[in-house]
Write a protein that holds these residues in place. Structure first.
Motif: not given
Length: 106
Positions: A55-79, A24-28
């Motif tokens: 550092t980040g594993a793999g060849e494509k990314a250091f860290v892609a940022g926040a994990d969008i799979n988690e962000l997609a299900v968050q409420t404003p409070i959990t976000g 997941v491109l080292n998403a956090l």
């Protein structure tokens, strides 16, 4: 200490911390942020460690940022909690009192 999303290696006074989620491109996600928080606190307290390389594993990314799979299900409070947790980890890195080098690829 074993981690699910990080690798920790030591070479004398240098610690190498690798965010290890290349699929997941080292998403956090919250689990990775918590592991990163714990390892940074441990390395800060360890007087034998004088520098950290992050550092980040793999060849494509250091860290892609926040994990969008988690962000997609968050409420404003959990976000907000996710954002504050991420900022807390970055603050710990910034103020740990030891040099931290980001080895960036991608």
């Amino acid at each position: 200490m074993p981690f699910d999303n990080l690798l920790l290696e030591r070479d004398d006074a240098v610690a190498l911390v690798t965010i290890n989620r290349p699929q997941v491109l080292n998403a956090l996600n919250m689990a990775t942020l918590d592991e990163l928080r714990r390892v940074i606190l441990d390395l800060k307290r360890d007087d034998s460690v004088r520098a950290i390389i992050l550092t980040g594993a793999g060849e494509k990314a250091f860290v892609a940022g926040a994990d969008i799979n988690e962000l997609a299900v968050q409420t404003p409070i959990t976000g907000r909690e996710h954002a504050l947790a991420g900022q807390h980890v970055l603050d710990l890195i910034e103020h740990m009192g030891k040099p931290v080098i980001a080895a960036i690829t991608g």
